[in-house]
Design an enzyme around this catalytic site. Structure first.
Site, short mmCIF file in Angstrom:
data_model
loop_
_atom_site.label_atom_id
_atom_site.label_comp_id
_atom_site.label_asym_id
_atom_site.label_seq_id
_atom_site.Cartn_x
_atom_site.Cartn_y
_atom_site.Cartn_z
N SER A 118 0.83 -1.20 0.00
CA SER A 118 0.00 0.00 0.00
C SER A 118 0.86 1.25 0.00
O SER A 118 1.98 1.25 0.56
CB SER A 118 -0.84 -0.01 1.28
OG SER A 118 -1.43 1.24 1.48
N TYR A 142 -1.50 0.23 10.17
CA TYR A 142 -1.79 -0.55 8.96
C TYR A 142 -0.60 -0.46 7.99
O TYR A 142 -0.11 -1.48 7.49
CB TYR A 142 -3.08 -0.01 8.32
CG TYR A 142 -3.25 -0.38 6.88
CD1 TYR A 142 -3.58 -1.68 6.52
CD2 TYR A 142 -3.06 0.56 5.87
CE1 TYR A 142 -3.71 -2.03 5.18
CE2 TYR A 142 -3.20 0.22 4.54
CZ TYR A 142 -3.52 -1.09 4.20
OH TYR A 142 -3.65 -1.41 2.88
N LYS A 146 2.23 -3.40 6.47
CA LYS A 146 2.57 -3.66 5.07
C LYS A 146 4.09 -3.55 4.86
O LYS A 146 4.69 -4.34 4.14
CB LYS A 146 1.84 -2.68 4.15
CG LYS A 146 0.32 -2.87 4.14
CD LYS A 146 -0.06 -4.11 3.39
CE LYS A 146 -1.53 -4.42 3.42
NZ LYS A 146 -1.92 -5.65 2.74
#
Ligand code: UFG
Length: 324
Positions: A118, A142, A146
């Site tokens: 991402s 988050y 990643k």
């Protein structure tokens, strides 16, 4: 090729599965259906209802269907705001779950993996457009998960000869340009599905999170990339890593920016609906502007966004939302 698509029943996963099937591959979808949907499954793909925390189930899935040549891994939680409140959920699923996948790949001898990363790995932009050399300082947990997985992938590449393509998606949006996929995301947190839910009356009104940013109309600018473009990026990336025997990290973005108000204006025009909205305060952690440089994806893979103009993003979404 024989491809295992983990998270293949989800919003992006179902589009990716459709792409690989259309390209003549044999596909197995492995999904726990926590956010994936049965209606996103294709009869041509084998389905295994399983969880990435279940190591035995992963091993069996990888060995099934005569064994797999590659894994596409899209199984992750993706709500940046929630990740700041419940990091445990994101550590367990996104990081520990991926370690299971990598270890099971080592045990079953699968040497190729395409991973959904991402643009959240970059954090607050230091320059625009963001290329892959931009520093990686995630602003939310988050994005951290990643980035951690990218580090694991790099080590497994060196130590176990697993080749990977890490695809750093910008703002995924739109629906299948061929019109086959119709599963709606449940409780979406992203702008375009929220606009769609407001247009079709699921929500009475929506909020614009701040109109006092340093942008021409005061609202945040993002790089929206069509899921059908993301899907072709997965196919091209897998082709690259298998043929060149080399791992890559590339951005997938449209290289254009649209503000929240611009998206809303086009949605009003395309849907013919008023889409009531209020301006509220800024959402914490939102940078004013994010746009991608996707020149590396073009250079290495020959990939370029083809369906990511805002009219197509909105039209293909409305095609699905207008029918509910
Ligand atoms: N927005 C609103 N109202 C809403 C929802 C969003 O005004 O109801 C605004 C946001 O403030 C932001 C823009 O619309 O300015 C886009 O917001 P999204 O929540 O759709 O997307 P984000 O840019 O915050 O994040 C998305 C993904 C991340 C990914 C990132 C990469 O959710 O996982 O794109 O660019 F990392």
């Amino acid at each position: 090729m024989n491809i295992l698509i983990i998270g293949g029943a989800g919003y992006i996963g179902s589009h990716v599965t459709s792409e690989f099937l259309d390209n003549g591959n044999k596909c197995t979808v492995f999904d726990n259906l926590s956010s994936g949907l049965r209606e996103n499954l294709f009869p041509e793909a084998k389905f295994i209802h399983g969880d990435i925390h279940d190591y035995q189930a992963l091993l069996e899935a990888m060995k099934s269907n005569g064994g797999h040549d590659a894994i596409i891994h899209l199984a992750a939680f993706k709500a940046a705001g929630e990740s700041m409140l419940i990091p445990q959920k994101y550590s367990r699923n996104n990081i520990a779950g991926t370690i299971n996948i990598l270890n099971a790949a080592c045990e079953t001898g699968i040497k190729n993996i395409v991973f959904s990363s991402s643009a959240a790995v970059y954090g607050e932009p230091q320059y625009l457009p963001i290329d892959e050399k931009h520093p990686t300082q995630p602003e939310n947990f988050y994005g951290f998960t990643k980035l951690e997985i990218e580090r694991f992938l790099d080590w497994y590449d060196k130590l176990k000869n697993i080749r990977y393509a890490s695809l750093r998606y910008f703002n995924a949006a739109g629906y299948d340009v061929k019109g086959k996929i119709k599963g709606l995301e449940q409780n979406p947190a992203n702008l375009i599905p929220i606009i769609m839910e407001t247009a079709c009356g699921i929500r009475k009104e929506m909020q614009i999170f701040g109109d006092d940013y340093d942008t021409p109309d005061g609202t945040c600018i993002r790089d929206y990339i069509h899921v059908s473009d993301l899907s072709s990026g997965h196919a091209m990336a897998l082709d690259y890593i298998t043929k060149k025997d080399k791992s890559i990290i590339v951005n997938l973005g449209s290289e254009t920016g649209s503000s929240v108000k611009e998206v809303l204006d086009i949605a009003r025009k395309e849907t013919g609906k008023p889409i009531p909205c209020n301006i509220t305060s800024r959402r914490p952690g939102d940078p004013a502007k994010l746009t991608a440089s996707a020149s590396l994806a073009f250079e290495l893979l020959g990939w370029k966004a083809k369906h990511s103009d805002m009219e197509t993003l909105i039209k293909t979404s409305w095609n699905v939302y207008s029918k509910i």
